[in-house]
Design an enzyme around this catalytic site. Structure first.
Site, PDB file in Angstrom:
ATOM      1  N   PRO A  77       0.841  -1.200   0.000  1.00 50.26           N
ATOM      2  CA  PRO A  77       0.000   0.000   0.000  1.00 50.26           C
ATOM      3  C   PRO A  77       0.877   1.251   0.000  1.00 50.26           C
ATOM      4  O   PRO A  77       1.803   1.366   0.800  1.00 50.26           O
ATOM      5  CB  PRO A  77      -0.784  -0.121   1.314  1.00 50.26           C
ATOM      6  CG  PRO A  77       0.023  -1.035   2.181  1.00 50.26           C
ATOM      7  CD  PRO A  77       0.752  -1.960   1.245  1.00 50.26           C
ATOM      8  N   SER A 106      -4.142   1.487  -0.521  1.00 46.82           N
ATOM      9  CA  SER A 106      -4.047   2.303   0.693  1.00 46.82           C
ATOM     10  C   SER A 106      -5.390   2.946   1.024  1.00 46.82           C
ATOM     11  O   SER A 106      -6.141   3.335   0.117  1.00 46.82           O
ATOM     12  CB  SER A 106      -3.012   3.406   0.469  1.00 46.82           C
ATOM     13  OG  SER A 106      -3.100   4.385   1.482  1.00 46.82           O
ATOM     14  N   GLN A 128      -5.692  -1.908   2.614  1.00 43.59           N
ATOM     15  CA  GLN A 128      -4.926  -1.468   3.790  1.00 43.59           C
ATOM     16  C   GLN A 128      -5.786  -0.513   4.594  1.00 43.59           C
ATOM     17  O   GLN A 128      -6.372   0.426   4.044  1.00 43.59           O
ATOM     18  CB  GLN A 128      -3.633  -0.771   3.342  1.00 43.59           C
ATOM     19  CG  GLN A 128      -2.808  -0.179   4.477  1.00 43.59           C
ATOM     20  CD  GLN A 128      -3.191   1.261   4.795  1.00 43.59           C
ATOM     21  OE1 GLN A 128      -3.771   1.950   3.966  1.00 43.59           O
ATOM     22  NE2 GLN A 128      -2.880   1.697   6.003  1.00 43.59           N
ATOM     23  N   TYR A 130      -6.197   2.192   7.749  1.00 46.01           N
ATOM     24  CA  TYR A 130      -5.811   3.042   8.869  1.00 46.01           C
ATOM     25  C   TYR A 130      -7.038   3.154   9.760  1.00 46.01           C
ATOM     26  O   TYR A 130      -8.170   3.198   9.259  1.00 46.01           O
ATOM     27  CB  TYR A 130      -5.397   4.439   8.389  1.00 46.01           C
ATOM     28  CG  TYR A 130      -3.982   4.522   7.872  1.00 46.01           C
ATOM     29  CD1 TYR A 130      -2.910   4.097   8.654  1.00 46.01           C
ATOM     30  CD2 TYR A 130      -3.710   5.040   6.617  1.00 46.01           C
ATOM     31  CE1 TYR A 130      -1.613   4.181   8.186  1.00 46.01           C
ATOM     32  CE2 TYR A 130      -2.408   5.133   6.143  1.00 46.01           C
ATOM     33  CZ  TYR A 130      -1.354   4.694   6.934  1.00 46.01           C
ATOM     34  OH  TYR A 130      -0.070   4.780   6.472  1.00 46.01           O
ATOM     35  N   THR A 156      -2.520  -1.316   9.233  1.00 43.97           N
ATOM     36  CA  THR A 156      -1.195  -0.735   9.480  1.00 43.97           C
ATOM     37  C   THR A 156      -1.092  -0.333  10.946  1.00 43.97           C
ATOM     38  O   THR A 156      -1.943   0.400  11.456  1.00 43.97           O
ATOM     39  CB  THR A 156      -0.972   0.485   8.569  1.00 43.97           C
ATOM     40  OG1 THR A 156      -0.986   0.036   7.218  1.00 43.97           O
ATOM     41  CG2 THR A 156       0.359   1.160   8.861  1.00 43.97           C
ATOM     42  N   ARG A 165       8.963  13.735   8.484  1.00 44.50           N
ATOM     43  CA  ARG A 165       9.585  13.664   7.158  1.00 44.50           C
ATOM     44  C   ARG A 165       9.997  15.067   6.746  1.00 44.50           C
ATOM     45  O   ARG A 165       9.170  15.890   6.385  1.00 44.50           O
ATOM     46  CB  ARG A 165       8.615  13.048   6.170  1.00 44.50           C
ATOM     47  CG  ARG A 165       8.202  11.642   6.642  1.00 44.50           C
ATOM     48  CD  ARG A 165       6.932  11.207   6.062  1.00 44.50           C
ATOM     49  NE  ARG A 165       6.490   9.934   6.644  1.00 44.50           N
ATOM     50  CZ  ARG A 165       5.422   9.294   6.223  1.00 44.50           C
ATOM     51  NH1 ARG A 165       4.715   9.790   5.211  1.00 44.50           N
ATOM     52  NH2 ARG A 165       5.048   8.168   6.797  1.00 44.50           N
ATOM     53  N   LYS A 228       0.341  -4.983   9.566  1.00 47.74           N
ATOM     54  CA  LYS A 228       1.512  -4.506   8.821  1.00 47.74           C
ATOM     55  C   LYS A 228       2.287  -3.498   9.664  1.00 47.74           C
ATOM     56  O   LYS A 228       1.697  -2.564  10.205  1.00 47.74           O
ATOM     57  CB  LYS A 228       1.049  -3.843   7.516  1.00 47.74           C
ATOM     58  CG  LYS A 228       2.154  -3.181   6.728  1.00 47.74           C
ATOM     59  CD  LYS A 228       1.675  -2.713   5.369  1.00 47.74           C
ATOM     60  CE  LYS A 228       2.742  -1.957   4.628  1.00 47.74           C
ATOM     61  NZ  LYS A 228       2.970  -0.603   5.153  1.00 47.74           N
ATOM     62  N   HIS A 252       7.632   0.476   7.270  1.00 51.16           N
ATOM     63  CA  HIS A 252       6.964   1.544   6.512  1.00 51.16           C
ATOM     64  C   HIS A 252       7.962   2.230   5.571  1.00 51.16           C
ATOM     65  O   HIS A 252       7.924   3.445   5.383  1.00 51.16           O
ATOM     66  CB  HIS A 252       6.344   2.560   7.485  1.00 51.16           C
ATOM     67  CG  HIS A 252       5.070   3.192   6.999  1.00 51.16           C
ATOM     68  ND1 HIS A 252       3.830   2.883   7.497  1.00 51.16           N
ATOM     69  CD2 HIS A 252       4.838   4.138   6.043  1.00 51.16           C
ATOM     70  CE1 HIS A 252       2.899   3.612   6.883  1.00 51.16           C
ATOM     71  NE2 HIS A 252       3.481   4.379   5.994  1.00 51.16           N
ATOM     72  N   ARG A 255       9.794   5.339   6.731  1.00 54.37           N
ATOM     73  CA  ARG A 255       9.081   6.629   6.776  1.00 54.37           C
ATOM     74  C   ARG A 255       8.534   6.936   8.164  1.00 54.37           C
ATOM     75  O   ARG A 255       7.947   7.984   8.383  1.00 54.37           O
ATOM     76  CB  ARG A 255       7.918   6.593   5.779  1.00 54.37           C
ATOM     77  CG  ARG A 255       8.379   6.398   4.358  1.00 54.37           C
ATOM     78  CD  ARG A 255       7.260   5.927   3.432  1.00 54.37           C
ATOM     79  NE  ARG A 255       6.302   6.944   3.081  1.00 54.37           N
ATOM     80  CZ  ARG A 255       6.470   7.858   2.141  1.00 54.37           C
ATOM     81  NH1 ARG A 255       7.595   7.888   1.453  1.00 54.37           N
ATOM     82  NH2 ARG A 255       5.537   8.739   1.858  1.00 54.37           N
ATOM     83  N   ASP A 283       8.339  -6.118   3.204  1.00 55.29           N
ATOM     84  CA  ASP A 283       8.669  -5.059   2.246  1.00 55.29           C
ATOM     85  C   ASP A 283       9.814  -4.238   2.812  1.00 55.29           C
ATOM     86  O   ASP A 283      10.236  -4.438   3.954  1.00 55.29           O
ATOM     87  CB  ASP A 283       7.443  -4.181   1.929  1.00 55.29           C
ATOM     88  CG  ASP A 283       6.982  -3.314   3.098  1.00 55.29           C
ATOM     89  OD1 ASP A 283       7.755  -3.086   4.060  1.00 55.29           O
ATOM     90  OD2 ASP A 283       5.834  -2.832   3.053  1.00 55.29           O
ATOM     91  N   GLY A 285      12.925  -1.865   0.678  1.00 58.27           N
ATOM     92  CA  GLY A 285      14.217  -1.910  -0.010  1.00 58.27           C
ATOM     93  C   GLY A 285      14.323  -2.942  -1.115  1.00 58.27           C
ATOM     94  O   GLY A 285      15.407  -3.147  -1.661  1.00 58.27           O
ATOM     95  N   ARG A 287      14.466  -4.185  -4.594  1.00 54.43           N
ATOM     96  CA  ARG A 287      14.663  -3.561  -5.909  1.00 54.43           C
ATOM     97  C   ARG A 287      15.093  -4.555  -6.983  1.00 54.43           C
ATOM     98  O   ARG A 287      15.146  -4.213  -8.159  1.00 54.43           O
ATOM     99  CB  ARG A 287      15.744  -2.460  -5.832  1.00 54.43           C
ATOM    100  CG  ARG A 287      15.362  -1.269  -4.954  1.00 54.43           C
ATOM    101  CD  ARG A 287      14.200  -0.469  -5.517  1.00 54.43           C
ATOM    102  NE  ARG A 287      13.851   0.664  -4.683  1.00 54.43           N
ATOM    103  CZ  ARG A 287      13.033   0.608  -3.626  1.00 54.43           C
ATOM    104  NH1 ARG A 287      12.469  -0.542  -3.291  1.00 54.43           N
ATOM    105  NH2 ARG A 287      12.770   1.679  -2.913  1.00 54.43           N
ATOM    106  N   ARG A 307       7.770   2.057  -3.231  1.00 53.48           N
ATOM    107  CA  ARG A 307       8.133   3.191  -4.093  1.00 53.48           C
ATOM    108  C   ARG A 307       8.248   2.836  -5.580  1.00 53.48           C
ATOM    109  O   ARG A 307       7.804   3.638  -6.427  1.00 53.48           O
ATOM    110  CB  ARG A 307       9.440   3.812  -3.596  1.00 53.48           C
ATOM    111  CG  ARG A 307       9.313   4.460  -2.210  1.00 53.48           C
ATOM    112  CD  ARG A 307      10.664   4.995  -1.735  1.00 53.48           C
ATOM    113  NE  ARG A 307      10.601   5.654  -0.445  1.00 53.48           N
ATOM    114  CZ  ARG A 307      10.834   5.047   0.724  1.00 53.48           C
ATOM    115  NH1 ARG A 307      11.130   3.752   0.768  1.00 53.48           N
ATOM    116  NH2 ARG A 307      10.757   5.729   1.864  1.00 53.48           N
TER     117      ARG A 307
HETATM  118  C1  GLV Z   1       1.619   6.978   4.154  1.00 59.57           C
HETATM  119  O1  GLV Z   1       1.301   5.922   4.606  1.00 59.57           O
HETATM  120  C2  GLV Z   1       2.960   7.448   4.077  1.00 59.57           C
HETATM  121  O2  GLV Z   1       3.874   6.718   4.500  1.00 59.57           O
HETATM  122  O3  GLV Z   1       3.164   8.550   3.580  1.00 59.57           O
END
Ligand code: GLV
Length: 353
Positions: A77, A106, A128, A130, A156, A165, A228, A252, A255, A283, A285, A287, A307
């Site tokens: 997600p 998501s 997924q 929230y 999640t 971030r 998750k 995550h 993140r 999940d 990394g 690639r 990503r």
């Molecule tokens: C959302 O779940 C994010 O990580 O931005």
């Protein structure tokens, strides 16, 4: 240039995405140490390949919580796909379906869960979740997902609050005009500064979810439930004791808690604790096909990418999503041949050191 691998999709996506969108997708929490560590955990492990095995046929097929799949690659997600493509998650769903990949939608998608289901009605999909302070809204989301043919609920649990971030803070991350979180009635407010996502999450998501709530979540639909964001064996055991059907080992994508253990490093203890009793997804990394092979060898049943699906979506829409999954699938098949594994059954822990 046609990208030849997942990393090249990222390089091209950086050119085509608005910087605010690229930073949101690529970024992680704080120093992004866990983003880097997730990749390094794969690089640190090496494959003890077998020789003189007939690998003229390779079978990548698998079975996950009642779903037959042609390969174990899953779309994790990820939020707000219209940042990458005007058709957003509907386009992702078409690409995933074309490549036989299980899609996990998501909660904070920019196309409604019903419209995503309608974009690829016969394709496998999970939802997924929230959890919101407004319990009745959370209940409604699960009901809608069930009625729209989502085949599992992925809760999640690593976002009691949003990670810090700094790229989003720097960019004053906000949803571009015309974009909305389509599963919600209310618009996301435009912040004066800071990140709109932080403000939204703080306003409506609950930081008070606990183990006691899992029974309630499981009761909302007759579907398998995964959680998750687990990185410890004791949490995984507790989840399985609470009747959870799958553990999604994840930080995550780096993140949330910076400095968190790389998901691949967390995987073996979780597999040892609960691998016989539930499905295990990982999940963080991933690639390369060899990364998928390493994760499978350490006991994952499914391996998810986050990503890269967004980079591919930005570069080439549904075709891009299909192509990244197929690239990864073909790399996995090649790696299995070179490692002496004609099917996933031969991919065992002794393959990795
Ligand atoms: C959302 O779940 C994010 O990580 O931005």
């Amino acid at each position: 240039m046609d990208p030849l691998n997942l990393q090249e999709y990222e390089a091209v996506a950086r050119e085509v995405l608005r910087p605010m969108a690229f930073d949101y997708i690529a970024g992680g929490a704080d120093d992004e140490a866990t983003v880097t560590a997730n990749r390094e955990a794969f690089a640190r492990r090496h494959l003890r390949y077998r020789t003189l095995v007939d690998v003229s046929e390779r079978d990548l097929s698998t079975h996950l919580l009642g779903i037959d799949l042609p390969h174990p690659i899953i779309l994790a997600p990820t939020a707000m796909h219209q940042l990458a493509h005007p058709e957003g998650e509907a386009e992702t769903a078409r690409g995933a379906a074309a490549a036989g990949a299980l899609l996990t939608l998501s909660t904070i998608s920019t196309v409604s869960l019903e419209d995503v289901a309608a974009a690829a009605p016969d394709a496998p999909r999970w939802f997924q979740l929230y959890c919101y302070g407004d319990r009745s809204f959370t209940e409604l989301l699960v009901k809608r997902a069930y009625e729209s043919g989502y085949q599992a609920i992925v809760v999640t649990v690593d976002v009691p609050v949003l990670g810090r971030r700094e790229r989003d803070l720097r960019n004053s991350f906000a949803l571009p005009d015309g974009m909305r979180l389509a599963n919600f009635e209310q618009p996301v407010p435009r912040p004066e500064g800071g990140s709109a996502l932080v403000q939204w999450t703080t306003a409506i998501q609950t930081p008070a979810l606990t183990w006691e709530d899992l029974g309630w979540i499981r009761s909302l639909a007759p579907l398998p439930t995964l959680i998750k964001g687990i990185v410890r064996a004791d949490d995984a055991l507790r989840a399985v004791e609470a009747g959870i059907d799958g553990i999604w080992v994840s930080n995550h994508g780096g993140r949330q808690l910076d400095g968190a253990i790389p998901s691949l490093d967390a995987l073996p203890e979780i597999v040892d604790a609960v691998g016989e009793q539930c499905a295990i997804i990982v999940d963080g990394g991933v690639r390369r096909g060899t990364d998928v092979l390493k994760a499978l060898a350490l006991g994952a049943d499914g391996v998810a990418i986050g990503r890269p699906q967004l980079y591919a979506l930005a570069v080439a829409g549904a075709d891009g999503v299909r192509r990244v999954v197929e690239l990864l699938r073909d790399e996995l098949s090649l790696a299995m041949a070179l490692a002496g594994c004609p099917s996933l059954a031969e991919v065992e822990r002794d393959l990795v050191r």
